[in-house]
Enzyme design. Structure first.
Site, PDB file in Angstrom:
ATOM      1  N   ASN A   1      -9.940   5.050   2.656  1.00  0.00           N
ATOM      2  CA  ASN A   1      -8.957   4.713   1.633  1.00  0.00           C
ATOM      3  C   ASN A   1      -8.490   5.928   0.846  1.00  0.00           C
ATOM      4  OD1 ASN A   1      -7.412   2.422   0.982  1.00  0.00           O
ATOM      5  ND2 ASN A   1      -9.263   1.177   1.081  1.00  0.00           N
TER       6      ASN A   1
ATOM      7  N   ARG B   1      -7.451   0.411  13.345  1.00  0.00           N
ATOM      8  CA  ARG B   1      -6.114   0.837  12.914  1.00  0.00           C
ATOM      9  C   ARG B   1      -6.287   1.879  11.823  1.00  0.00           C
ATOM     10  NH1 ARG B   1      -5.213  -0.893   7.703  1.00  0.00           N
ATOM     11  NH2 ARG B   1      -5.791  -3.010   7.087  1.00  0.00           N
TER      12      ARG B   1
ATOM     13  N   GLU C   1      -9.593  -5.993   9.820  1.00  0.00           N
ATOM     14  CA  GLU C   1     -10.347  -6.959   9.025  1.00  0.00           C
ATOM     15  C   GLU C   1     -10.127  -8.385   9.546  1.00  0.00           C
ATOM     16  OE1 GLU C   1      -8.291  -5.690   5.455  1.00  0.00           O
ATOM     17  OE2 GLU C   1     -10.197  -5.119   4.546  1.00  0.00           O
TER      18      GLU C   1
ATOM     19  N   ASN D   1      -5.716   3.372   8.112  1.00  0.00           N
ATOM     20  CA  ASN D   1      -5.548   2.813   6.770  1.00  0.00           C
ATOM     21  C   ASN D   1      -4.856   3.895   5.919  1.00  0.00           C
ATOM     22  OD1 ASN D   1      -5.764   0.518   5.134  1.00  0.00           O
ATOM     23  ND2 ASN D   1      -7.502   1.378   4.075  1.00  0.00           N
TER      24      ASN D   1
ATOM     25  N   ASP E   1      -9.887   1.557  -4.021  1.00  0.00           N
ATOM     26  CA  ASP E   1      -8.901   1.531  -2.938  1.00  0.00           C
ATOM     27  C   ASP E   1      -8.057   2.822  -2.983  1.00  0.00           C
ATOM     28  OD1 ASP E   1      -6.972   0.748  -1.044  1.00  0.00           O
ATOM     29  OD2 ASP E   1      -7.218  -1.353  -1.517  1.00  0.00           O
TER      30      ASP E   1
ATOM     31  N   GLU F   1       0.846  -1.211   0.000  1.00  0.00           N
ATOM     32  CA  GLU F   1       0.000   0.000   0.000  1.00  0.00           C
ATOM     33  C   GLU F   1       0.872   1.249   0.000  1.00  0.00           C
ATOM     34  OE1 GLU F   1      -2.711   1.644  -0.021  1.00  0.00           O
ATOM     35  OE2 GLU F   1      -4.299   0.146  -0.050  1.00  0.00           O
TER      36      GLU F   1
HETATM   37  O1  LIG Z   1      -5.246  -1.663   1.623  1.00  0.00           O
HETATM   38  C1  LIG Z   1      -6.285  -1.284   2.167  1.00  0.00           C
HETATM   39  O2  LIG Z   1      -6.784  -0.215   1.938  1.00  0.00           O
HETATM   40  C2  LIG Z   1      -6.934  -2.203   3.148  1.00  0.00           C
HETATM   41  O3  LIG Z   1      -6.184  -2.133   4.312  1.00  0.00           O
HETATM   42  C3  LIG Z   1      -6.952  -3.582   2.575  1.00  0.00           C
HETATM   43  O4  LIG Z   1      -7.221  -4.545   3.520  1.00  0.00           O
HETATM   44  C4  LIG Z   1      -7.798  -3.767   1.334  1.00  0.00           C
HETATM   45  O5  LIG Z   1      -7.447  -2.843   0.370  1.00  0.00           O
HETATM   46  C5  LIG Z   1      -9.284  -3.824   1.547  1.00  0.00           C
HETATM   47  O6  LIG Z   1      -9.638  -5.010   2.150  1.00  0.00           O
HETATM   48  C6  LIG Z   1     -10.075  -3.685   0.288  1.00  0.00           C
HETATM   49  O7  LIG Z   1     -11.124  -2.874   0.490  1.00  0.00           O
HETATM   50 ZN   LIG Z   2      -5.984   1.098   0.561  1.00  0.00          ZN
END
Ligand SMILES: O=C(O)[C@H](O)[C@@H](O)[C@H](O)[C@H](O)CO
Ligand SMILES: [Zn+2]
Length: 299
Positions: free
Chosen positions: A154, A101, A121, A103, A204, A18
């Site tokens: 996201n 947490r 998750e 993201n 995402d 990521e």
């Molecule tokens: O990377 C992220 O943003 C989340 O932490 C991931 O776990 C996945 O992308 C998500 O499950 C998809 O929606």
């Molecule tokens: Zn993401």
């Protein structure tokens, strides 16, 4: 005609790669592997990777004007000293939400570090809903909260004139926009600018290009899509040889290349055999459009 080329430049086997960020000064791509608790820096010239392990899931990383980086680790905004691999906590959020947490996160054009939270998750996209919030860390280290009720906080980025903030809550299957006040960091007037189609799956990470168009990585969709936030139309689809594409950024010479992260987690053994590069770093060239440099955190 553009000839698009897609190449896996690093077989990193990320559980969940990521937050790709280009660091011009070192010709490097920074990224994280969230569950592996790793911040990685890939030198595009030497092709070598350095990794720093932190003490909790690390969901985003950003440049820091003072040197080093900032990162979101667990529910903390941290400063990261690359040389001695140490972290210093700058602020903590969601203290009463033990299962949360951070993201995705990104720095705004004024140097504030924006990042949102989510419940941890149990499987990809399976989690207790509406537990997340969106925050920003100001240069003086105080935190502002924008809203709560977020499922999976996201992708985020700002328009080229800094007057719009774009944001994705993944399970809304929508790319949203807010009016943005760069002076105060305030957002208002939320609206949707694009709704994902079924085959595009889950929106995402996201970044903007020099033409003000948005690039969104589609988790489970194995693609990045280019959107015109003004017309709400999809302009382009670029498919990758991996399904779990998580985020994208521009980098390389003049920000003319796109880098895409992806995940291995969530693939079964058949998927892993079919997608041996899952969890790697992909480079896309020949898009014919450039990106903009990332903004550094100014605190
Ligand atoms: O990377 C992220 O943003 C989340 O932490 C991931 O776990 C996945 O992308 C998500 O499950 C998809 O929606
Ligand atoms: Zn993401």
């Amino acid at each position: 005609m553009s000839s698009i080329k897609i190449e896996c430049v690093l077989r990193e086997n990320c559980h969940c790669g990521e937050s790709p960020v280009w660091e011009e000064a070192s010709n490097s791509l920074l990224f994280v592997d969230i569950p592996a608790k790793k911040v990685c820096r890939w030198d595009s010239l030497s092709k070598q990777v350095q990794r720093v392990t932190v003490d909790a899931p690390v969901s985003s990383v950003a440049l820091r004007q003072l040197g080093g980086y900032v990162a979101t680790v667990g529910t903390k905004f941290c400063a990261l000293n690359w040389e001695d691999q140490s972290t210093v906590v700058l602020a903590t959020v969601d203290k009463e939400k033990k299962n949360n947490r951070f993201n995705d996160g990104k720095v705004d054009p004024a140097g504030r570090y924006f990042a949102g939270t989510m419940a941890e998750e149990t499987a990809p996209a399976v989690l207790e809903r509406r537990q997340g919030s969106l925050y920003s860390l100001f240069p003086d280290h105080h935190v502002e909260k924008y809203f709560d009720q977020v499922d999976i906080s996201n992708g985020l980025d700002w328009s080229l004139d800094h007057k719009i903030f774009y944001y994705i809550d993944s399970l809304s299957y929508s790319v949203d926009a807010f009016d943005y006040d760069l002076q105060t960091g305030k957002i208002s007037n939320r609206r949707s600018v694009y709704k994902l189609e079924k085959e595009e799956q889950i929106p995402d990470g996201m970044c903007i290009d020099v033409e003000g168009k948005l690039w969104v990585a589609c988790y489970n969709g194995g693609r990045v899509i280019r959107l015109d936030p003004e017309t709400g139309k999809r302009l382009q689809t670029v498919k990758l040889p991996v399904d779990k594409t998580t985020s994208c950024c521009f980098g390389g010479k003049d920000y003319s290349e796109m880098y895409v992260t992806c995940a291995r987690d969530g693939l079964d053994s058949k998927g892993l055999l079919q997608q041996p590069e899952a969890g790697g770093i992909f480079k896309i060239t020949g898009l014919g459009v450039k990106g903009i440099p990332p903004y550094p955190y100014t605190g």
